[in-house]
Design a protein around this motif. Structure first.
Motif, PDB file in Angstrom:
ATOM      1  N   GLY A  54      81.608 -87.666  28.293  1.00 48.87           N
ATOM      2  CA  GLY A  54      80.605 -86.649  28.571  1.00 48.87           C
ATOM      3  C   GLY A  54      81.153 -85.323  29.030  1.00 48.87           C
ATOM      4  O   GLY A  54      80.425 -84.525  29.625  1.00 48.87           O
ATOM      5  N   LEU A  55      82.416 -85.033  28.765  1.00 48.14           N
ATOM      6  CA  LEU A  55      83.038 -83.780  29.196  1.00 48.14           C
ATOM      7  C   LEU A  55      83.374 -82.906  27.989  1.00 48.14           C
ATOM      8  O   LEU A  55      83.784 -83.412  26.943  1.00 48.14           O
ATOM      9  N   THR A  56      83.211 -81.593  28.173  1.00 49.81           N
ATOM     10  CA  THR A  56      83.507 -80.635  27.112  1.00 49.81           C
ATOM     11  C   THR A  56      84.561 -79.653  27.590  1.00 49.81           C
ATOM     12  O   THR A  56      84.440 -79.089  28.686  1.00 49.81           O
ATOM     13  N   LEU A  57      85.577 -79.438  26.787  1.00 49.30           N
ATOM     14  CA  LEU A  57      86.637 -78.501  27.147  1.00 49.30           C
ATOM     15  C   LEU A  57      86.246 -77.109  26.693  1.00 49.30           C
ATOM     16  O   LEU A  57      86.112 -76.842  25.494  1.00 49.30           O
ATOM     17  N   ALA A  58      86.034 -76.191  27.665  1.00 49.63           N
ATOM     18  CA  ALA A  58      85.559 -74.843  27.364  1.00 49.63           C
ATOM     19  C   ALA A  58      86.567 -73.792  27.810  1.00 49.63           C
ATOM     20  O   ALA A  58      86.188 -72.685  28.202  1.00 49.63           O
ATOM     21  N   THR A  59      87.839 -74.117  27.760  1.00 47.12           N
ATOM     22  CA  THR A  59      88.879 -73.178  28.175  1.00 47.12           C
ATOM     23  C   THR A  59      90.174 -73.513  27.459  1.00 47.12           C
ATOM     24  O   THR A  59      90.311 -74.594  26.873  1.00 47.12           O
ATOM     25  N   ASP A  60      91.109 -72.573  27.486  1.00 50.75           N
ATOM     26  CA  ASP A  60      92.432 -72.845  26.936  1.00 50.75           C
ATOM     27  C   ASP A  60      93.179 -73.809  27.864  1.00 50.75           C
ATOM     28  O   ASP A  60      92.936 -73.849  29.073  1.00 50.75           O
ATOM     29  N   VAL A  61      94.103 -74.564  27.281  1.00 47.55           N
ATOM     30  CA  VAL A  61      94.883 -75.528  28.054  1.00 47.55           C
ATOM     31  C   VAL A  61      96.327 -75.057  28.134  1.00 47.55           C
ATOM     32  O   VAL A  61      96.954 -74.801  27.103  1.00 47.55           O
ATOM     33  N   PRO A  62      96.884 -74.918  29.345  1.00 45.45           N
ATOM     34  CA  PRO A  62      98.289 -74.489  29.475  1.00 45.45           C
ATOM     35  C   PRO A  62      99.228 -75.490  28.795  1.00 45.45           C
ATOM     36  O   PRO A  62      98.965 -76.689  28.753  1.00 45.45           O
ATOM     37  N   THR A  63     100.332 -74.973  28.276  1.00 48.08           N
ATOM     38  CA  THR A  63     101.315 -75.837  27.615  1.00 48.08           C
ATOM     39  C   THR A  63     102.617 -75.959  28.399  1.00 48.08           C
ATOM     40  O   THR A  63     103.449 -76.803  28.082  1.00 48.08           O
ATOM     41  N   LYS A  64     102.790 -75.147  29.433  1.00 48.41           N
ATOM     42  CA  LYS A  64     104.036 -75.206  30.209  1.00 48.41           C
ATOM     43  C   LYS A  64     104.092 -76.462  31.069  1.00 48.41           C
ATOM     44  O   LYS A  64     103.073 -76.896  31.610  1.00 48.41           O
ATOM     45  N   GLN A  65     105.286 -77.041  31.157  1.00 47.33           N
ATOM     46  CA  GLN A  65     105.533 -78.193  32.034  1.00 47.33           C
ATOM     47  C   GLN A  65     106.787 -77.915  32.858  1.00 47.33           C
ATOM     48  O   GLN A  65     107.855 -78.447  32.585  1.00 47.33           O
ATOM     49  N   PRO A  66     106.661 -77.097  33.907  1.00 45.92           N
ATOM     50  CA  PRO A  66     107.838 -76.725  34.702  1.00 45.92           C
ATOM     51  C   PRO A  66     108.297 -77.866  35.603  1.00 45.92           C
ATOM     52  O   PRO A  66     107.577 -78.856  35.805  1.00 45.92           O
ATOM     53  N   ASP A  67     109.484 -77.727  36.144  1.00 45.80           N
ATOM     54  CA  ASP A  67     109.975 -78.639  37.178  1.00 45.80           C
ATOM     55  C   ASP A  67     109.514 -78.100  38.530  1.00 45.80           C
ATOM     56  O   ASP A  67     109.805 -76.948  38.874  1.00 45.80           O
ATOM     57  N   LEU A  68     108.792 -78.923  39.295  1.00 48.50           N
ATOM     58  CA  LEU A  68     108.279 -78.500  40.590  1.00 48.50           C
ATOM     59  C   LEU A  68     108.586 -79.557  41.642  1.00 48.50           C
ATOM     60  O   LEU A  68     108.645 -80.749  41.327  1.00 48.50           O
ATOM     61  N   PRO A  69     108.741 -79.136  42.910  1.00 49.02           N
ATOM     62  CA  PRO A  69     108.966 -80.089  43.999  1.00 49.02           C
ATOM     63  C   PRO A  69     107.674 -80.380  44.748  1.00 49.02           C
ATOM     64  O   PRO A  69     106.656 -79.693  44.572  1.00 49.02           O
TER      65      PRO A  69
END
Length: 275
Positions: A54-69
């Protein structure tokens, strides 16, 4: 007929056939191992999964996957004198009441809570121009950046940043018009120390998949749109359920819908609802 010769030929043919089949199997495995779904295919799969819940995606989706702590930090509790000298440096009539966490000046007021939040009121309101925005009047204003998701003309929200990513639960929230800043509330982290080496976060699509498997909006036709997906940090919530100390923050994907904000742990995919 020379049966010995015929047997040798048959053995040779079987060996050749085995080699051919082995080569075909090896080639097939290499192709399968090397196959990666395209971003468009992955996005389509995620949209399908969201729709099933029941969810609709109404925005762009980021593609970056950085390294984070992950990190630990303390809630900043500056002294009233420090706040007054930063916010009202020109005030000549200053009354400080440390026992109730209050400063009164002819230019405005500061109220400081024991938890480390403070509210500032300006009298008269401070002028806003194209070159002087609200953060120029804020204590340590250079630590914050605007949050386009939750800001409006009369109520702007600025989030503290770390490693170039927002800390979603540390903010400056203003009351203002286009021309003047009336007041603001603020919280801030200090003494930030990383508690893990940076490592890759899960993708935004993986986070949305986790959300779809945790949330069902099939009966909600109005508040089922995903308006924003962004990466940042948040304190582990709810603390009473997790047992994690209150001063630890983790990378999360924030997923915003019209009536709810979700935080998806960017390491584990665990879904939490913002309080």
């Amino acid at each position: 007929m020379n049966w010995e010769t015929a047997k040798n030929w048959l053995i040779a043919l079987f060996l050749l056939l085995d080699l051919l089949l082995a080569w075909q199997l090896s080639s097939s495995r290499q192709m399968n191992n090397g196959y990666v779904e395209s971003q468009s295919d992955l996005l389509a799969n995620t949209k399908t999964l969201l729709a099933e819940h029941g969810l609709t995606l109404a925005t762009d989706v980021p593609t970056k996957q950085p390294d984070l702590p992950s990190f630990r930090a303390n809630q900043s509790v500056p002294s009233l004198k420090t706040l007054q000298q930063s916010i009202f440096p020109q005030a000549s009539k200053v009354q400080v009441a440390n026992e109730i966490g209050q400063v009164e000046t002819e230019s405005g007021q500061i109220l400081l809570s024991p938890e480390g939040n403070w509210q500032v009121t300006f009298v008269p309101p401070r002028s806003l121009t194209n070159t002087r925005g609200p953060l120029t009047y804020v204590f340590q204003g250079d630590l914050y950046a605007v949050d386009a998701v939750t800001s409006s003309t009369r109520h702007q929200v600025f989030l503290q940043s770390y490693k170039g990513y927002p800390i979603f639960d540390e903010s400056v929230e203003t009351n203002q018009t286009k021309q003047a800043l009336t007041s603001y509330s603020q919280s801030e982290l200090t003494s930030i120390v990383e508690t893990s080496t940076p490592k890759p976060v899960i993708s935004a699509l993986d986070a949305l998949d986790s959300l779809a498997n945790s949330v069902d909006k099939t009966d909600d036709t109005e508040n089922n749109k995903i308006l924003r997906v962004d990466l940042g940090f948040a304190r582990k919530v709810p603390l009473y359920q997790t047992g994690v100390a209150a001063n630890y923050w983790f990378p999360v994907w924030r997923v915003v819908t019209p009536d709810q904000t979700y935080y998806v742990n960017a390491f584990t995919g665990e879904v939490e609802i913002a309080p």
